[in-house]
Enzyme design. Structure first.
Site, PDB file in Angstrom:
ATOM      1  CE  LYS A 140      52.719  45.035  43.946  1.00 28.98           C
ATOM      2  NZ  LYS A 140      52.452  43.824  43.171  1.00 28.98           N
ATOM      3  CB  SER A 184      49.915  45.809  40.318  1.00 28.17           C
ATOM      4  OG  SER A 184      50.139  44.769  41.228  1.00 28.17           O
ATOM      5  CB  SER A 239      49.626  41.892  42.803  1.00 31.65           C
ATOM      6  OG  SER A 239      50.905  41.829  42.216  1.00 31.65           O
TER       7      SER A 239
END
Length: 405
Positions: free
Chosen positions: A88, A145, A85
Site C-alpha cells: 500500500k 490498512s 500490506s
C-alpha cells in the site's frame, strides 16, 4: 442457540486458520487493542557502531536516509519477498501524486464498488454503493490498512484495480525498483507479488516527500461513520517511538510480519524496512534497532568552505585588477557523526579571469572529501564587480595621474 453455534463456528475457524495481526485490526466498533499492541517496544538501547551487525529477527532489513537515498544498514536487502500490506506504500504514493496533480482532492466522494467490497483481510466492511470521501478512505487505508478502502481509491484513480496496479508497476520502474512486481494494490498474497527491502525503502522515501501522508500515518486512533467504526493504527511505533512519522505494516501467513517505519529527529529522516519478521514484536523491535542505529551514528552536517579571508582573483583587462571572492553557501551532507571533523578541502580556482566580472560570477570551487569519498563542491564566486578596462577609461586614468603630479 443460533448465536452460540455461530460463535462456536467462528472460534473453530480461527483455531484452524489463525487471523494474522493485521487482519485482526479490522475497523469496527467491536475492535479491541490486543496485549501485543499494548506492549511497549524493547527499551534496551541500541549502541551498535557503524559496521557492527544488528540482531534483527527477519529475512531482510534495510535502513535508508530518504533525501540522499543512501543505505546506512542492510541485510539481504535485495531478496525478493512477498510484502503483504506494505504494498500500500505504492498505492498511497499514486494517490498522493493524483492529489498533487489536482485529479482528485480530499473531499472527492467515492462510491464503493462490489469488487472493492469483496476484499478480505483488514477492511472497514464497505457496502456496495456506500460513499466516503477520499479523506475518509485514506484514514482507513493508512491507519488500519483497510483493503476495501485501498481498492476503492485505486478504482477512483485508474477506473479499475487492474489499471491501478499497472500504474503501480510503471511507477516502480520509474523509481528504479527493479526487483518489484505487484499483482494487486492491497498486498494480499498472490503468485509473483514480490518486492525487496531496498525497493520498499525507495518507494517509502518517495511517499514521505508528500507531507500530507503524515496527517494519517502519525495517527494512533480515529473513527469513521460518525464514531461507529474505530480505526486503530497497525503501527505501534507511532505510539511508542520518539519521532515516528509512520509508515506501513504488512502481515500475511506467507509474507509473515513486515514493516516500513519512518521517523525524524533533529532534521534527520530515516526509513527502516523489515520483511518476513518472525513475530509482530520482532518487526517493531527490529525497526527500532535500525532507527536507533541511524540516529546514533549519523547526522546532517553543514560543511563550511573555510576560504582564506584575503583570497582574491586577478582580472585581466579589468578596472579592478584584483577582486575578492567568497564561498557560495555551505554543503549539507549526511555524515557519520565521527567524521564531521575529518573533512578535507581542495580549492580549485582560476588564476585569472577575463573582464567584465559581476558579483556572483563563479570563479572556482571547493571540493570536500571524507577520505576518498567526494561529498560535493561549494562554488567560489566573485564578491565584487570589475568592469572591462576601456580605452576611454584608460585615458581618464592617465590624465588623472598627470593632474595629481
Amino acid at each position: 442457540m443460533k448465536k452460540f453455534l455461530s460463535f462456536l463456528l467462528v472460534w473453530c475457524l480461527l483455531s484452524v486458520f489463525p487471523v494474522t495481526a493485521e487482519t485482526a485490526v479490522t475497523v469496527s466498533s467491536e475492535y479491541k487493542i490486543t496485549a501485543e499492541d499494548e506492549a511497549p517496544l524493547d527499551t534496551a538501547a541500541t549502541n551498535a557502531a557503524i559496521g557492527q551487525t544488528l540482531d534483527i529477527k527477519a529475512k531482510s532489513a534495510v535502513l535508508m536516509e530518504p533525501v540522499t537515498g543512501k543505505v546506512l544498514y542492510e541485510a539481504n536487502a535485495d531478496q525478493p519477498l512477498p510484502p503483504a500490506s506494505i504494498t500500500k506504500v505504492m498505492s498511497l504514493l499514486l494517490i498522493m501524486e493524483a492529489i498533487d496533480r489536482g485529479d482528485i482532492d480530499l473531499e472527492t466522494v467515492v462510491t464503493a464498488s462490489e469488487h472493492a467490497c469483496s476484499m478480505g483481510g483488514s477492511q472497514i466492511w464497505l457496502e456496495p454503493g456506500e460513499t466516503m470521501t477520499v479523506d475518509e478512505l485514506l484514514k482507513a487505508t493508512v491507519i488500519a490498512s483497510a483493503n476495501d478502502a485501498c481498492v476503492a481509491l485505486g478504482e477512483l484513480i485508474a477506473g479499475s484495480e487492474e489499471g491501478f496496479v499497472a500504474q503501480m508497476n510503471a511507477r516502480a520502474q520509474e523509481l528504479g525498483m527493479t526487483n518489484t512486481h505487484f499483482e494487486n494494490c492491497t498486498g494480499l498474497d498472490a503468485d509473483g507479488h514480490v518486492t525487496t527491502a531496498y525497493d520498499v525503502a525507495v518507494m517509502s522515501s518517495a511517499l514521505i516527500q508528500h507531507d500530507l501522508i503524515k496527517n494519517y500515518s502519525t495517527v494512533w486512533m480515529d473513527t469513521l461513520r460518525d464514531g461507529k467504526s474505530e480505526l486503530v493504527n497497525t503501527n505501534k511505533l507511532v505510539r511508542f517511538y520518539e519521532g515516528a512519522t509512520g509508515l506501513k505494516t504488512g502481515t500475511t501467513s506467507v509474507a509473515k510480519y513486515c514493516l516500513s517505519a519512518t521517523a525524524e529527529r533533529n532534521g534527520l529522516q530515516l526509513v527502516a524496512v523489515i520483511l518476513a519478521g518472525d513475530t509482530s514484536n520482532d518487526r517493531f523491535n527490529g525497526a527500532k534497532k535500525l532507527l536507533d542505529y541511524g540516529f546514533a551514528n549519523y547526522s546532517f552536517s553543514a560543511i563550511e568552505a573555510e576560504l582564506p579571508e584575503d583570497l582574491t582573483v586577478t582580472v585581466e583587462k579589468g578596472v579592478n585588477k584584483n577582486i575578492s571572492v567568497q564561498a557560495e553557501g555551505t554543503l549539507e551532507v549526511l555524515l557519520p557523526k565521527s567524521d564531521a571533523n575529518n573533512i578535507v578541502r581542495t580549492v580549485k580556482m582560476d588564476e585569472t579571469v577575463a573582464a567584465p566580472v559581476s558579483r556572483g560570477d563563479r570563479v572556482g570551487e571547493v571540493a570536500l572529501y571524507n577520505g576518498d569519498e567526494l561529498l560535493g563542491v561549494i562554488p567560489i564566486v566573485s564578491a565584487e564587480d570589475s568592469e572591462r578596462l576601456s580605452l576611454g577609461y584608460t585615458i581618464c586614468r592617465i590624465l588623472k595621474g598627470f593632474l595629481q603630479l
